[in-house]
Design an enzyme around this catalytic site. Structure first.
Site, PDB file in Angstrom:
ATOM      1  N   PRO A 296       0.793  -1.238   0.000  1.00 45.37           N
ATOM      2  CA  PRO A 296       0.000   0.000   0.000  1.00 45.37           C
ATOM      3  C   PRO A 296       0.821   1.283   0.000  1.00 45.37           C
ATOM      4  O   PRO A 296       0.279   2.373  -0.140  1.00 45.37           O
ATOM      5  CB  PRO A 296      -0.833  -0.107   1.276  1.00 45.37           C
ATOM      6  CG  PRO A 296      -0.053  -1.016   2.153  1.00 45.37           C
ATOM      7  CD  PRO A 296       0.648  -1.976   1.248  1.00 45.37           C
ATOM      8  N   TYR A 388       3.487   8.792  -8.526  1.00 45.20           N
ATOM      9  CA  TYR A 388       2.463   8.906  -7.487  1.00 45.20           C
ATOM     10  C   TYR A 388       1.137   9.413  -8.070  1.00 45.20           C
ATOM     11  O   TYR A 388       0.071   8.894  -7.733  1.00 45.20           O
ATOM     12  CB  TYR A 388       2.945   9.832  -6.375  1.00 45.20           C
ATOM     13  CG  TYR A 388       2.162   9.712  -5.074  1.00 45.20           C
ATOM     14  CD1 TYR A 388       1.104  10.573  -4.787  1.00 45.20           C
ATOM     15  CD2 TYR A 388       2.479   8.733  -4.140  1.00 45.20           C
ATOM     16  CE1 TYR A 388       0.381  10.457  -3.610  1.00 45.20           C
ATOM     17  CE2 TYR A 388       1.772   8.613  -2.945  1.00 45.20           C
ATOM     18  CZ  TYR A 388       0.723   9.479  -2.690  1.00 45.20           C
ATOM     19  OH  TYR A 388       0.000   9.356  -1.526  1.00 45.20           O
TER      20      TYR A 388
HETATM   21  C1  PHB Z   1      -4.851   5.695   3.237  1.00 47.80           C
HETATM   22  O1  PHB Z   1      -5.468   4.671   3.615  1.00 47.80           O
HETATM   23  O2  PHB Z   1      -5.244   6.853   3.480  1.00 47.80           O
HETATM   24  C2  PHB Z   1      -3.562   5.518   2.468  1.00 47.80           C
HETATM   25  C3  PHB Z   1      -2.989   4.255   2.381  1.00 47.80           C
HETATM   26  C4  PHB Z   1      -1.801   4.103   1.672  1.00 47.80           C
HETATM   27  C5  PHB Z   1      -1.210   5.221   1.073  1.00 47.80           C
HETATM   28  C6  PHB Z   1      -1.789   6.476   1.170  1.00 47.80           C
HETATM   29  C7  PHB Z   1      -2.980   6.627   1.868  1.00 47.80           C
HETATM   30  O3  PHB Z   1      -0.035   5.080   0.388  1.00 47.80           O
END
Ligand code: PHB
Ligand code: APR
Length: 395
Positions: A296, A388
């Protein structure tokens, strides 16, 4: 009594990939059915990531799915990387010309679910014992059980949008399917709380105690993560323990401004990189997490799912409206070219921002050198920015 009916595209899974594909096919006049093993409430209750690439925003706007996103989402022009207590802002707008949209996957899933129901979409929940039959033949079939009744769907194509642990990938013969995997030696412990975010932008932190991320869902709802052991149990973490550990990983000027509150959700996610090739086997297609998983760190899972089904919906539209099979023929290659580049970025950022338990002093120096280079090189920061906000999607 057994029931049989026909459709053009049978979709397994009502997560983001399945719902968006069903919606895009509907807009192209293509019939589909979505089979989901969980309840609608269960699917809508999942807490997942919250950052949309700009390409995803445009796909959702073009598909008339963006009203609430545009009303409630937050457009972010940058984010921060922090290495111990040194902070570096990645100026997304300045370096890539684009921003990202902070809008929870949970909300997007609800928006798509509502739209499918408004449009009379054929979504079946709480189905079980789904079987894929004859994916290599002209008329593949899906059999499933709903309310103790066995039903058969005859269709032209089947699309596996059933996530990493679904059944569709297993229907590709083992001598055809090739998988690639990297399991990371840690997880993310996430906490959701109805408190204002500590900063206006996201902050990814690599601290010697471990990774941390300060994110958000809105101006009144925050989402935080801390790296934890891969075998950690969420019940071992009280809210107080979480807040205390998070603050220890943040620079003092951030830590002292954290607004703590009770968790409304707390969970641990494992980190994995995974790709299955090909993403098509005859009349069976894979899309989203059924075909690939990213850690993630780069906020890419949802965006990859959106990109896959955008490409696939365009290919089905070309086939059903003009009889063209070319785009269907290259679906897998088209998606995988981008999937591997997104896997690369997610792996790169995960290696940069986490404490690896088995890393030696040289690898720690490589992390520090990479961060120093990013801070001093606009080109390095631009690489991060353009990945990104999202790489171009071939259609
Ligand atoms: C989020 O859940 O807000 C989140 C998760 C992973 C990321 C960025 C935001 O890289
Ligand atoms: N039969 C029917 N439905 C199934 C089956 C099955 N055998 N197996 C799985 N499903 C359903 C799951 O219940 C889930 O609702 O398929 C859906 C898959 O959804 P996701 O796992 O969300 O995958 P995807 O739609 O590709 O979206 C990827 O969602 O989980 C996040 O991090 C992930 O952001 C990424 C995004």
């Amino acid at each position: 009594m057994a029931v049989t009916f026909k459709t053009q595209v049978a979709i397994i899974g009502a997560g983001p990939a399945g719902l968006l594909l069903s919606h895009l096919l509907y807009r192209a006049g293509i019939e589909s059915i979505v089979l989901e093993r969980q309840s609608r409430a269960h699917v809508e209750g999942r807490i997942r990531a919250g950052v949309l690439e700009w390409g995803s925003v445009e796909i959702l706007r073009d598909a008339n799915l963006s009203d609430r996103m545009d009303a409630e989402g937050l457009v972010h022009e940058g984010f921060e990387l922090a290495f111990h207590e040194t902070r570096h802002r990645i100026d997304l707008r300045g370096l890539s010309g684009k921003g990202v949209m902070v809008y929870g996957q949970t909300e997007l899933t609800k928006d798509m679910m509502d739209q499918r129901h408004r449009d009379g979409g054929h979504l079946r929940f709480n189905v079980s014992e789904i079987q894929i039959e004859n994916p290599e033949g002209e008329k593949p079939k899906l059999r499933f059980t709903e309310s103790d009744e066995r039903t058969t769907i005859e269709c032209d194509y089947i699309v596996g949008c059933d996530g990493f642990r679904g059944i569709s990938r297993q229907s590709i013969p083992s001598d055809v399917l090739k998988t690639y995997e990297r399991v990371y030696p840690f997880g993310w412990l996430g906490l959701l709380t109805d408190m204002p975010p500590v900063l206006e932008e996201l902050v990814y932190v690599n601290h010697e105690r471990g990774f941390a991320l300060c994110s958000m869902r809105s101006k009144t709802r925050s989402r935080y993560y801390i790296q934890c052991n891969a075998d950690e149990k969420v019940e071992n973490w009280s809210d107080e323990d979480f807040w205390s550990e998070l603050k220890m990983r943040l620079s003092p000027e951030i830590a002292e401004n954290i607004k703590t509150g009770p968790s409304i959700e707390k969970s641990i996610a494992p980190l994995r990189s995974f790709v299955a090739e090909p993403m098509r086997y005859r009349n069976l297609f894979l899309a989203g997490d059924a075909a690939h998983i990213v850690p993630p760190t780069g906020a890419k899972g949802l965006n990859l799912a959106i990109a896959d089904v955008s490409v696939l919906a365009g290919a089905f539209d070309a086939f059903y409206s003009k009889g063209e099979t070319g785009k269907l023929g290259v679906y897998s290659e088209t998606c995988l070219r981008r999937v591997w580049k997104v896997e690369r970025f997610s792996w790169y950022l995960s290696k940069l921002m986490h404490q690896f338990p088995d890393s030696d002093p040289f690898e720690k120096k490589m992390q520090e050198a990479e961060f120093e280079y990013i801070m001093q090189s606009e080109s390095a920061s631009r690489m991060i920015a353009e990945n990104y906000v999202g790489l171009p999607i071939e259609t």
